[in-house]
Write a protein that holds these residues in place. Structure first.
Motif, mmCIF file in Angstrom:
data_model
loop_
_atom_site.group_PDB
_atom_site.id
_atom_site.type_symbol
_atom_site.label_atom_id
_atom_site.label_comp_id
_atom_site.label_asym_id
_atom_site.label_seq_id
_atom_site.Cartn_x
_atom_site.Cartn_y
_atom_site.Cartn_z
ATOM 1 N N MET A 57 0.833 -1.202 0.000
ATOM 2 C CA MET A 57 0.000 0.000 0.000
ATOM 3 C C MET A 57 0.866 1.249 0.000
ATOM 4 N N VAL A 58 1.887 1.261 0.843
ATOM 5 C CA VAL A 58 2.779 2.425 0.911
ATOM 6 C C VAL A 58 3.557 2.567 -0.390
ATOM 7 N N GLN A 59 4.043 1.464 -0.921
ATOM 8 C CA GLN A 59 4.788 1.519 -2.183
ATOM 9 C C GLN A 59 3.919 2.078 -3.304
ATOM 10 N N GLY A 60 2.656 1.661 -3.331
ATOM 11 C CA GLY A 60 1.742 2.191 -4.336
ATOM 12 C C GLY A 60 1.512 3.678 -4.169
ATOM 13 N N ALA A 61 1.385 4.125 -2.910
ATOM 14 C CA ALA A 61 1.201 5.546 -2.644
ATOM 15 C C ALA A 61 2.412 6.355 -3.110
ATOM 16 N N VAL A 62 3.597 5.794 -2.924
ATOM 17 C CA VAL A 62 4.822 6.484 -3.337
ATOM 18 C C VAL A 62 4.863 6.652 -4.855
ATOM 19 N N VAL A 63 4.597 5.574 -5.573
ATOM 20 C CA VAL A 63 4.613 5.652 -7.038
ATOM 21 C C VAL A 63 3.528 6.610 -7.530
ATOM 22 N N ASP A 64 2.352 6.512 -6.929
ATOM 23 C CA ASP A 64 1.243 7.394 -7.279
ATOM 24 C C ASP A 64 1.607 8.855 -7.026
ATOM 25 N N GLY A 65 2.238 9.116 -5.894
ATOM 26 C CA GLY A 65 2.620 10.483 -5.555
ATOM 27 C C GLY A 65 3.687 11.042 -6.477
ATOM 28 N N ILE A 66 4.668 10.222 -6.808
ATOM 29 C CA ILE A 66 5.721 10.673 -7.733
ATOM 30 C C ILE A 66 5.107 11.030 -9.078
ATOM 31 N N GLY A 67 4.234 10.145 -9.580
ATOM 32 C CA GLY A 67 3.621 10.375 -10.882
ATOM 33 C C GLY A 67 2.778 11.632 -10.920
ATOM 34 N N ASN A 68 1.941 11.818 -9.901
ATOM 35 C CA ASN A 68 1.071 12.989 -9.878
ATOM 36 C C ASN A 68 1.849 14.281 -9.692
ATOM 37 N N SER A 69 2.877 14.249 -8.860
ATOM 38 C CA SER A 69 3.627 15.483 -8.611
ATOM 39 C C SER A 69 4.441 15.916 -9.826
ATOM 40 N N LEU A 70 4.994 14.966 -10.546
ATOM 41 C CA LEU A 70 5.829 15.303 -11.695
ATOM 42 C C LEU A 70 5.029 15.545 -12.967
ATOM 43 N N TYR A 71 3.929 14.782 -13.158
ATOM 44 C CA TYR A 71 3.293 14.786 -14.467
ATOM 45 C C TYR A 71 1.800 15.123 -14.478
ATOM 46 N N GLY A 72 1.087 14.942 -13.361
ATOM 47 C CA GLY A 72 -0.366 14.999 -13.379
ATOM 48 C C GLY A 72 -0.933 16.398 -13.553
ATOM 49 N N GLY A 73 -1.938 16.515 -14.398
ATOM 50 C CA GLY A 73 -2.596 17.801 -14.566
ATOM 51 C C GLY A 73 -3.708 17.738 -15.593
ATOM 52 N N LEU A 74 -4.824 18.384 -15.281
ATOM 53 C CA LEU A 74 -5.972 18.434 -16.178
ATOM 54 C C LEU A 74 -6.303 19.890 -16.446
ATOM 55 N N THR A 75 -6.489 20.248 -17.712
ATOM 56 C CA THR A 75 -6.782 21.628 -18.076
ATOM 57 C C THR A 75 -8.080 21.711 -18.874
ATOM 58 N N HIS A 76 -8.645 22.915 -18.919
ATOM 59 C CA HIS A 76 -9.904 23.150 -19.621
ATOM 60 C C HIS A 76 -9.764 24.344 -20.561
ATOM 61 N N LYS A 77 -10.539 24.303 -21.630
ATOM 62 C CA LYS A 77 -10.637 25.442 -22.528
ATOM 63 C C LYS A 77 -12.096 25.602 -22.925
ATOM 64 N N ASN A 78 -12.692 26.704 -22.510
ATOM 65 C CA ASN A 78 -14.119 26.954 -22.737
ATOM 66 C C ASN A 78 -14.975 25.792 -22.232
ATOM 67 N N GLY A 79 -14.624 25.303 -21.062
ATOM 68 C CA GLY A 79 -15.383 24.243 -20.427
ATOM 69 C C GLY A 79 -15.015 22.845 -20.871
ATOM 70 N N VAL A 80 -14.223 22.708 -21.912
ATOM 71 C CA VAL A 80 -13.888 21.398 -22.476
ATOM 72 C C VAL A 80 -12.573 20.888 -21.891
#
Length: 752
Positions: A655-678
């Motif tokens: 569980m901790v190992q998964g959290a670490v990988v998840d955290g690394i991925g989200n901090s370095l790469y994760g992001g969602l953007t919108h343009k005119n609601g899309v």
């Protein structure tokens, strides 16, 4: 998953009496049809004595333990039954584990979220096992006419040493099941545990690796049709009209229609949500046929305008105005900048921080931002529903069935005993599947189609339908005197549509002059829980700032944190501090030791540290980073966690190992953007997630050993990963990073 049909509702077959305070059903069902294997003549091959909602034992001494909580990979299907088995006194290797249906009368809250599963069920499951064991011993004592004090149990057997008599639980189970439920049964001393605290294999491991049907997408039902929804292209839009003439000509298509999720004035419950209220639906025989027919739909979408929602969950009722603006990420950042400069809501104030900043020799001020994040569950949203005027059967992946059932009752106009929810394994969750709108959608579609249907989201549907981690920002300020002593501390946080400030957490309580403020901006972009809600951003910003502050004060970052925690322990400021300074310091000291924090041999790595408290647990990480071709790579991580008693060490480590990988991925790469609601990142080719080769080579996990009751584990290790990555990245590049994602910054930090 096979179609399990039964003539018994989950409530009507119960003969009940309650364990005081535990809410556990005690009954005997000699002919219960649920989960009974049948011979060729259709006669039940096994008769079960159900000692309580979690335990059933056959005359052949087959012990089946029922897992009450939904499973999405955190391994509660193993850990929760382990707790029962420990107190019951059975051979774990011979136990069968089944996922229970939704039944909050028989099985308790059944909520997987907030790192609550083990913490919530720790005492009730121990009591269930211990009480059942006592009932079996009472049955043996009565049969043999011996005092119960002379009996012992081992591996599913009861022994009477004086007479040499022994019997399996199975031989006594039927008699035990009709014994009045004893009160106040003594629980084991934790020092005597033989199952709990020992690593056990995942009870569904073999099924997972061999591809057995476990998930909602695997479920099949006779006569089942497939349904898919065509929703508006952007947030803040709604359906005006549609032409389905071409879609209806496509092979396999049976119907196209629109249906409303909630009627006007509907009062939404605690986990109810609606991104788009009017659903345009295609129903057909196969997924492929429905997907192709959906492409032929001609629909006209128009701005929805402001929408009024009534929220009635969680003990309050309020009216919310959802703005109709078609939002864009660039404007969202500008709006947060404007709001951040305005007065905000006071969340906590200790001492006189204004004077502290006025008298400061040096003021350090930094602003941190983070984008919306998508859950990206590997199994897209889906649910099976067969709804008639008389009853409803629903099967699929869901985190909070107890929160969803009341809404089902209202929209279907059916009582609880006419609604059956069976839960499958979830292919990912961490908050996304706490919001059961897709179950409600499936039910309404089935009712209108007058057929059993499975609603399936495509990956693009899942990515663009909402329920994201909110967009956050926070400004941290620290005042130092001429000797670099900390005088005052100020955090002011905001977000769309909520802030992430936890005003009573560290370093509150460790600083004489402290100020916390918060603000938020309303939005039509649907947000929800995302692994350690709010904490995942708060930890990133706070822990990054504390590192920068430690550097400005000329202190080692771990020692600086420990100094603050010592102050919080010996002379705390305020009375509402949420954390335990000793436990907080404990994980820092442990990770310092395990990582060799000051070992010169580790200087080849750029090292970052962070620690955080949330969901009643404490976690700290040391991240060792290197640059490969100019790109950051986390080569190894050392993790220390204090979550009380660890039920299943191997699973907890995973569980901790998964959290670490998840955290690394989200901090370095994760992001969602919108343009005119899309949504601009509608699939994995645009939404960047961590790749296999980018995961660290090793994640060394250590747990603080104590006898404290178990607390949260699914979420607490996740938030501090962000801060540790940011601090390691600074060491690697010489540049502080204030905006996530760190490796793929889309908006320059100077813009906020």
């Amino acid at each position: 998953m096979e179609n399990n049909k039964t003539d018994n509702s989950r409530r009507t077959f119960l003969k009940t009496s309650l364990i005081a305070g535990g809410g556990l059903m005690m009954h005997f069902s000699g002919l219960a049809k649920l989960a009974l294997p049948h011979n060729e003549a259709g006669i039940p091959a096994i008769q079960w004595a159900e000692l309580n909602g979690y335990i059933k034992i056959s005359a052949e001494n087959i012990v089946t333990l029922i897992c009450p909580n939904p499973e999405f990979g955190q391994n509660v299907m193993t850990s929760l039954p382990m707790i029962v088995a420990e107190e019951l006194g059975v051979d774990w290797k011979k136990v069968i584990v089944e996922m229970g249906p939704h039944d909050n009368v028989k099985l308790g809250p059944q909520f997987t979220g907030g790192s609550n599963s083990v913490r919530m069920y720790w005492k009730p499951l121990r009591e269930a096992g211990a009480t059942a064991r006592n009932m079996l011993m009472l049955a043996a004592a009565g049969s043999w006419s011996v005092p119960i004090e002379e009996l012992t149990t081992k591996a599913g057997e009861i022994h009477h040493e004086k007479s040499g008599k022994k019997a399996t639980y199975g031989l006594l189970a039927a008699k035990a099941a009709v014994i009045p439920v004893p009160k106040g049964v003594k629980l084991k001393n934790v020092k005597d545990f033989s199952i709990v605290r020992q690593s056990q294999k995942n009870v569904e491991g073999a099924k997972l690796v061999s591809g057995k049907p476990l998930f909602g997408l695997d479920y099949k039902h006779e006569g089942m049709l497939i349904a898919m929804i065509q929703h508006p292209p952007g947030f803040g839009m709604k359906l005006k009209s549609f032409d389905a003439s071409q879609s209806l000509k496509m092979p396999g298509v049976t119907d196209v229609f629109s249906v409303k999720l909630y009627e006007e004035g509907f009062a939404q419950g605690g986990f109810d949500t609606r991104t788009f209220n009017e659903l345009l639906v295609v129903v057909g025989k196969t997924t492929w046929e429905v997907m192709n027919a959906r492409k032929k739909l001609v629909a006209e979408w128009i701005p929805a305008g402001d929408v009024k929602d009534t929220m009635a969950g969680r003990g309050e009722s309020r009216t919310v105005i959802v703005p109709g603006e078609l939002e864009s990420t660039e404007n969202q950042y500008k709006k947060m900048l404007e709001y951040g400069a305005k007065p905000a809501q006071l969340l906590r104030k200790d001492g006189d921080p204004e004077t502290g900043f006025k008298n400061a020799k040096t003021i350090i001020e930094r602003t941190y931002t983070a984008p919306f994040l998508a859950h990206n569950c590997m199994e897209p949203m889906n649910f099976f529903a067969h709804v008639t005027d008389e009853k409803a059967l629903l099967v699929g992946p869901l985190q909070a069935p107890g929160w969803t059932e009341p809404t089902l009752m209202k929209v279907l106009k059916l009582p609880a005993d006419k609604i059956e929810i069976q839960m499958t394994r979830m292919g990912g969750g961490f908050g996304r599947r706490a919001y059961g709108h897709y179950l409600i959608e499936a039910a309404l579609i089935s009712k209108k189609a007058k057929a059993p249907i499975k609603l399936i989201y495509s990956r693009e549907d899942d990515s663009t339908y909402g329920i994201y981690r909110p967009m956050y920002t926070a400004t941290y300020r620290a005042a130092l005197d001429e000797n670099k002593k900390l005088l005052a501390f100020h955090v002011k946080g905001g977000g769309i549509p909520e802030n992430a400030v936890h005003a009573n957490r560290f370093p509150a309580g460790a600083i004489d002059h402290y100020l916390a403020e918060g603000w938020q901006i309303a939005s039509n972009i649907t947000i929800g829980a995302f692994r350690a809600p709010r904490s995942n951003f708060a930890a990133a910003a706070e822990q990054s700032f504390l590192d920068e502050l430690a550097e400005a004060m000329g202190k080692d970052p771990i020692e600086f944190r420990l100094e603050l925690l010592k102050r919080a322990k010996e002379n705390p400021v305020g009375k509402n501090n949420e954390y335990d300074p000793d436990r907080y310091a404990g994980v820092l000291n442990l990770v310092k030791e395990k990582s060799g924090w000051l070992d010169p041999l580790n200087k080849k790595f750029s090292r970052g540290v962070a620690a955080y408290f949330c969901h009643s647990s404490y976690a700290a990480h040391v991240v060792d980073m290197v640059l490969k071709n100019g790109e950051p790579y986390v080569e190894r991580v050392f993790s220390a966690v204090d979550s009380g008693i660890v039920i299943n060490p191997d699973a907890a480590t995973n569980m901790v190992q998964g959290a670490v990988v998840d955290g690394i991925g989200n901090s370095l790469y994760g992001g969602l953007t919108h343009k005119n609601g899309v949504v601009e990142e509608n699939n994995f080719h645009k939404y960047r997630i961590i790749r296999m080769h980018e995961a660290p080579k090793t994640v060394d996990v250590s747990f603080v050993q104590n006898d404290i009751d178990p607390s949260g584990l699914g979420e607490p290790p996740f938030p501090p990963v962000f801060g540790a990555v940011a601090n390691a990245l600074y060491k690697a590049t010489g540049k502080r990073h204030y905006q996530q994602p760190f490796a793929l910054q889309q908006i320059e930090p100077t813009s906020v």
